[in-house]
Design a protein around this motif. Structure first.
Motif, mmCIF file in Angstrom:
data_model
loop_
_atom_site.group_PDB
_atom_site.id
_atom_site.type_symbol
_atom_site.label_atom_id
_atom_site.label_comp_id
_atom_site.label_asym_id
_atom_site.label_seq_id
_atom_site.Cartn_x
_atom_site.Cartn_y
_atom_site.Cartn_z
ATOM 1 N N GLY A 10 44.136 38.262 41.686
ATOM 2 C CA GLY A 10 43.196 38.797 40.705
ATOM 3 C C GLY A 10 41.773 38.513 41.139
ATOM 4 O O GLY A 10 41.243 37.434 40.880
ATOM 5 N N PHE A 11 41.142 39.479 41.811
ATOM 6 C CA PHE A 11 39.801 39.243 42.353
ATOM 7 C C PHE A 11 38.765 39.067 41.239
ATOM 8 O O PHE A 11 37.842 38.273 41.371
ATOM 9 C CB PHE A 11 39.394 40.387 43.287
ATOM 10 N N THR A 12 38.920 39.801 40.133
ATOM 11 C CA THR A 12 37.992 39.633 39.010
ATOM 12 C C THR A 12 38.119 38.234 38.422
ATOM 13 O O THR A 12 37.116 37.578 38.107
ATOM 14 C CB THR A 12 38.264 40.688 37.920
ATOM 15 N N ALA A 13 39.354 37.756 38.311
ATOM 16 C CA ALA A 13 39.591 36.399 37.805
ATOM 17 C C ALA A 13 38.964 35.370 38.732
ATOM 18 O O ALA A 13 38.367 34.383 38.281
ATOM 19 C CB ALA A 13 41.090 36.143 37.662
ATOM 20 N N LEU A 55 44.132 30.981 33.438
ATOM 21 C CA LEU A 55 43.987 31.527 32.084
ATOM 22 C C LEU A 55 43.656 33.021 32.113
ATOM 23 O O LEU A 55 44.229 33.814 31.362
ATOM 24 C CB LEU A 55 42.896 30.766 31.328
ATOM 25 N N LEU A 56 42.728 33.401 33.006
ATOM 26 C CA LEU A 56 42.326 34.802 33.094
ATOM 27 C C LEU A 56 43.472 35.681 33.585
ATOM 28 O O LEU A 56 43.681 36.797 33.090
ATOM 29 C CB LEU A 56 41.114 34.943 34.020
ATOM 30 N N LEU A 57 44.223 35.187 34.562
ATOM 31 C CA LEU A 57 45.385 35.948 35.064
ATOM 32 C C LEU A 57 46.455 36.089 33.987
ATOM 33 O O LEU A 57 47.089 37.135 33.858
ATOM 34 C CB LEU A 57 45.950 35.270 36.314
ATOM 35 N N GLN A 58 46.655 35.009 33.193
ATOM 36 C CA GLN A 58 47.623 35.062 32.112
ATOM 37 C C GLN A 58 47.223 36.067 31.042
ATOM 38 O O GLN A 58 48.033 36.860 30.552
ATOM 39 C CB GLN A 58 47.779 33.661 31.490
ATOM 40 N N VAL A 59 45.926 36.046 30.681
ATOM 41 C CA VAL A 59 45.401 37.013 29.711
ATOM 42 C C VAL A 59 45.573 38.434 30.233
ATOM 43 O O VAL A 59 45.940 39.358 29.505
ATOM 44 C CB VAL A 59 43.918 36.712 29.395
ATOM 45 N N GLY A 60 45.306 38.617 31.541
ATOM 46 C CA GLY A 60 45.439 39.945 32.160
ATOM 47 C C GLY A 60 46.872 40.434 32.121
ATOM 48 O O GLY A 60 47.136 41.613 31.844
ATOM 49 N N ARG A 61 47.846 39.525 32.367
ATOM 50 C CA ARG A 61 49.262 39.914 32.328
ATOM 51 C C ARG A 61 49.703 40.266 30.914
ATOM 52 O O ARG A 61 50.459 41.207 30.703
ATOM 53 C CB ARG A 61 50.125 38.790 32.887
ATOM 54 N N GLU A 62 49.223 39.474 29.940
ATOM 55 C CA GLU A 62 49.617 39.729 28.544
ATOM 56 C C GLU A 62 49.000 41.016 28.014
ATOM 57 O O GLU A 62 49.579 41.699 27.168
ATOM 58 C CB GLU A 62 49.169 38.551 27.659
#
Length: 274
Positions: A5-8, A265-272
């Motif tokens: 996740g480059f944005t993350a 956290l950001l990757l988890q939010v992105g997946r959800e």
């Protein structure tokens, strides 16, 4: 091979960088004044230890964001199996690329910040204006080569060591390290790298603080190191080593721990959200 996740990475790196730079700014000021050619007390001693903080505040987020975005991208491009003996080489190359890009943002911020730290009575914007008026844009990039020559060896030590310690800890406990464990690995890696690269940091400080037009201001790292060696010996080359180690060990703990935590956290939010 999954694309990270480059944005993350960009946001997490920026948050981590801003956090550590602002929290540990007083230690950085003390280190800079210890390395200053006029000496610690003449450079300000313990007075005005937040001098130059606006420069750090403005530069820290984009600087760290640029580093981690580049670091993760190069790691992804140089994909190898996690068991490969080439993993440390991949981490070294990614860290070097990250430093070269990040220093384009870091150096102008560092030049203004360090001059403010040894001249606490001057305002940050005034120092910035004076540099542009007297030396132009190139004045803001004085010490770029010495900064890159400091940061690349530092990153060649810190990031492969950080990644190795995380992998070792993960293997010992049979699951991926938590964010606090990543932070502990970052503290150890950062402190060790800080100690061995202190002479390069001294040279960088002298070049950035040198009077415009002087031989030291030319940016020759070896020349700056020889000058320090002749005038102060080994003690001069390692001036500020303890606050530098303390700052970067704490910085490594906060920086790399906050980076891992924020990115997860950001990757988890992105997946959800997908």
């Amino acid at each position: 091979m999954e694309q990270p996740g480059f944005t993350a990475s960009l946001v997490a790196g920026g948050v981590a960088g801003a956090s550590v730079d602002l929290i540990l700014f007083p230690l950085d000021t003390i280190k800079t004044r210890l390395q200053s050619p006029q000496g610690f007390y003449k450079a300000g001693g313990f007075r005005g230890i937040y001098a130059g903080v606006p420069s750090a505040a403005i530069g820290s987020f984009p600087n760290a964001a640029a580093f981690f975005l580049t670091y993760e991208y190069v790691k992804w491009c140089l994909y190898t199996d996690s068991s490969s003996y080439l993993m440390p080489v991949k981490h070294m190359l990614a860290a070097c690329a990250g430093e070269v890009v990040a220093c384009l943002i870091r150096v102008p911020s560092e030049v203004v910040k360090q001059r403010a730290q040894v001249s606490a009575s001057s305002r940050t914007f005034q120092i910035f204006s004076d540099i542009l008026y007297e030396e132009g844009i190139q004045g803001l990039y004085r010490g770029y080569k010495s900064t890159v020559l400091r940061e690349i060896p530092f990153s060649l030590v810190q990031f492969p060591l950080w990644e190795f310690l995380k992998a070792l800890w993960s293997w010992r406990q049979e699951h991926v390290v938590d964010s606090w464990q990543s932070a502990v690995c970052g503290a150890f890696a950062g402190g060790f790298a800080a100690a061995v690269t202190t002479p390069l940091d001294v040279a960088k400080t002298r070049i950035m603080l040198a009077k415009a037009g002087s031989s030291v201001a030319g940016g020759n790292v070896l020349s700056a190191l020889r000058g320090v060696w002749r005038s102060q010996g080994l003690a001069g080359l390692f001036a500020g080593v303890f606050p530098r180690m303390a700052s970067i060990s704490l910085g490594g703990f906060i920086f790399l721990g906050a980076y891992d935590q924020t990115r997860c956290l950001l990757l988890q939010v992105g997946r959800e959200g997908s």
